[in-house]
Scaffold this active site. Structure first.
Site, PDB file in Angstrom:
ATOM      1  N   SER A  76      71.893   6.375  12.558  1.00  0.00           N
ATOM      2  CA  SER A  76      71.867   5.091  13.273  1.00  0.00           C
ATOM      3  C   SER A  76      70.476   4.512  13.480  1.00  0.00           C
ATOM      4  CB  SER A  76      72.574   5.232  14.623  1.00  0.00           C
ATOM      5  OG  SER A  76      73.964   5.317  14.427  1.00  0.00           O
ATOM      6  N   LYS A 104      70.202   1.204  12.008  1.00  0.00           N
ATOM      7  CA  LYS A 104      70.553  -0.027  12.719  1.00  0.00           C
ATOM      8  C   LYS A 104      69.326  -0.876  13.021  1.00  0.00           C
ATOM      9  CE  LYS A 104      74.784   1.672  15.019  1.00  0.00           C
ATOM     10  NZ  LYS A 104      75.011   2.901  14.238  1.00  0.00           N
ATOM     11  N   GLU A 142      66.256   0.139  21.580  1.00  0.00           N
ATOM     12  CA  GLU A 142      66.458   0.163  23.030  1.00  0.00           C
ATOM     13  C   GLU A 142      65.097   0.257  23.698  1.00  0.00           C
ATOM     14  OE1 GLU A 142      69.015   3.325  22.276  1.00  0.00           O
ATOM     15  OE2 GLU A 142      70.256   1.797  21.319  1.00  0.00           O
TER      16      GLU A 142
END
Length: 399
Positions: free
Chosen positions: A93, A96, A301
């Site tokens: 991931s 992403k 994030e």
């Protein structure tokens, strides 16, 4: 042929010796920095590998523009092939963040707007819930509850379209964050559609070269398969990622530690990139929604830095990945603080990856492993190493 005067020769020779002296000084400084970094990285990574049964790892470190790569263990246990600078790892991931960059690049090029309804860029979705879900909401997992994975029956384009057309949000779009491969997968699909090329072609032919990445792939070429590591599952069997719906967009990148570190460095300092890509990276470094201490951007994030280890462990917990979390829209979009910590984890059945950086401190790290070892262990290792890097960076600036 004209003669070179003795004065000109002396000036040229002096310049050459000066440049050579500068090279030696820079080389010596790099050796000093590496001398401080290597013992901490060796101790941390070797302990992590032993405790978690990891066969091979590659670690990339960036501090004040200096790049260091450390390789450990085996890429292929059966052939006793060591991890090298050319070893390709699945990054799960962490892919992403690349997909997010492509979507933001499409906006910078005027091909789409993050505020567009998703169905504007995929006519098959017209008349569905995606008439009222934005591209941004897909890219930030706030579309209304798309699940972590597709149902088993989604196996091709026909079943994929049928699934999306029949799906109904469980929450009002923009109110809950539900981490989702289908969500970011559709985001990447819409970005590619807006740029009128297949997603893999855009990644390998446009985005990777623009970032200066020379050993990164969605589809590993036959000639590079010898450098493609085997991952090892819980039974220690060699594995590689299996094809799946929107896999390229959600978890499909294979890369080296050096290339992933170049991507991190491009995020730390965008000045060497063309303007559209600079703008795109800026968009991926902006918080659009907040839940607790976590600011959700496109791909990355974000956290205010310095952050505690407990804060980062909570933000990367299974609870954050598996459960819905109410979010607050950030209007206008914003960062959590002047100093920001960016991170992303990634896993496949046999690989585990992590990337983190703090642009204002000019420090970054990537961890690539051919085992899906626990995420908390990645966070702890990176946090320890980054603390040391920050001290090294401060010392270097005060010299």
């Amino acid at each position: 042929m004209s003669q070179i005067s003795s004065r000109t020769y002396a000036v040229c020779a002096g310049a050459c010796f000066s440049l050579f002296g500068t090279f030696l000084a820079c080389s010596a400084e790099a050796d000093v920095v590496e001398g401080r970094i290597r013992p901490v990285v060796d101790r941390t990574i070797k302990g992590l590998m032993t405790e978690n049964g990891v066969a091979g790892m590659a670690v990339g470190i960036s501090v004040d523009g200096r790049r260091f790569i450390f390789n450990y263990g085996l890429a292929d246990k059966e052939k006793a092939t060591p991890v090298t600078a050319d070893t390709l790892f699945e990054i799960g991931s962490v892919s992403k963040t690349f997909t997010a960059t492509l979507g933001a690049y499409a906006e910078a090029k005027g091909a789409l707007a993050l505020s567009d309804a998703a169905s504007e860029h995929m006519r098959e979705l017209a008349g569905s819930a995606f008439d009222h879900i934005t591209v941004l909401e897909l890219g930030t997992y706030t579309a209304g509850g798309l699940p972590l994975q597709f149902p088993d029956e989604v196996i091709n384009n026909s079943t994929l379209t049928r699934y999306f057309r029949g799906w109904r949000p469980g929450y009002e779009p923009g109110t809950y964050r539900v981490y989702s491969n289908p969500s970011i997968g559709l985001f990447g699909t819409l970005a590619a559609a807006s740029l009128r090329k297949p997603f893999p072609e855009l990644m390998e032919g446009t985005l990777f070269p623009a970032l200066g990445l020379t050993n990164s792939y969605i589809r590993v070429p036959e000639a590079e398969m010898g450098d493609y590591a085997f991952g090892y599952n819980k039974k220690n069997n060699p594995v590689r990622v299996s094809p799946g719906a929107l896999d390229a967009q959600a978890y499909g990148v294979k890369t080296t530690a050096a290339d992933l570190l170049r991507f991190v460095e491009a995020n730390i300092d965008t000045s060497g990139l063309e303007s559209s890509l600079q703008k795109a990276i800026g968009a991926t470094q902006t918080g659009y929604y907040r839940t607790g201490d976590t600011f959700q951007s496109l791909g990355w994030e974000l956290y205010a830095w310095p952050a505690t280890l407990d804060t980062l462990l909570a933000g990367n917990s299974s609870d954050m990945a598996m459960k819905p979390h109410a979010v607050t829209p950030l209007v206008p979009p914003q960062k959590p603080a002047e100093d920001v910590f960016f991170n992303k984890t990634g896993s496949t059945g046999g690989f585990g990856a992590y990337a983190a950086f703090v642009p204002t401190r000019r420090i970054g790290i990537v961890l690539l492993a051919n085992r899906n070892y626990p995420i908390p262990e990645r966070i702890k290792a990176a946090y320890s190493i980054l603390g040391m890097l920050e001290a090294v960076s401060q010392d270097e600036r005060h010299r």
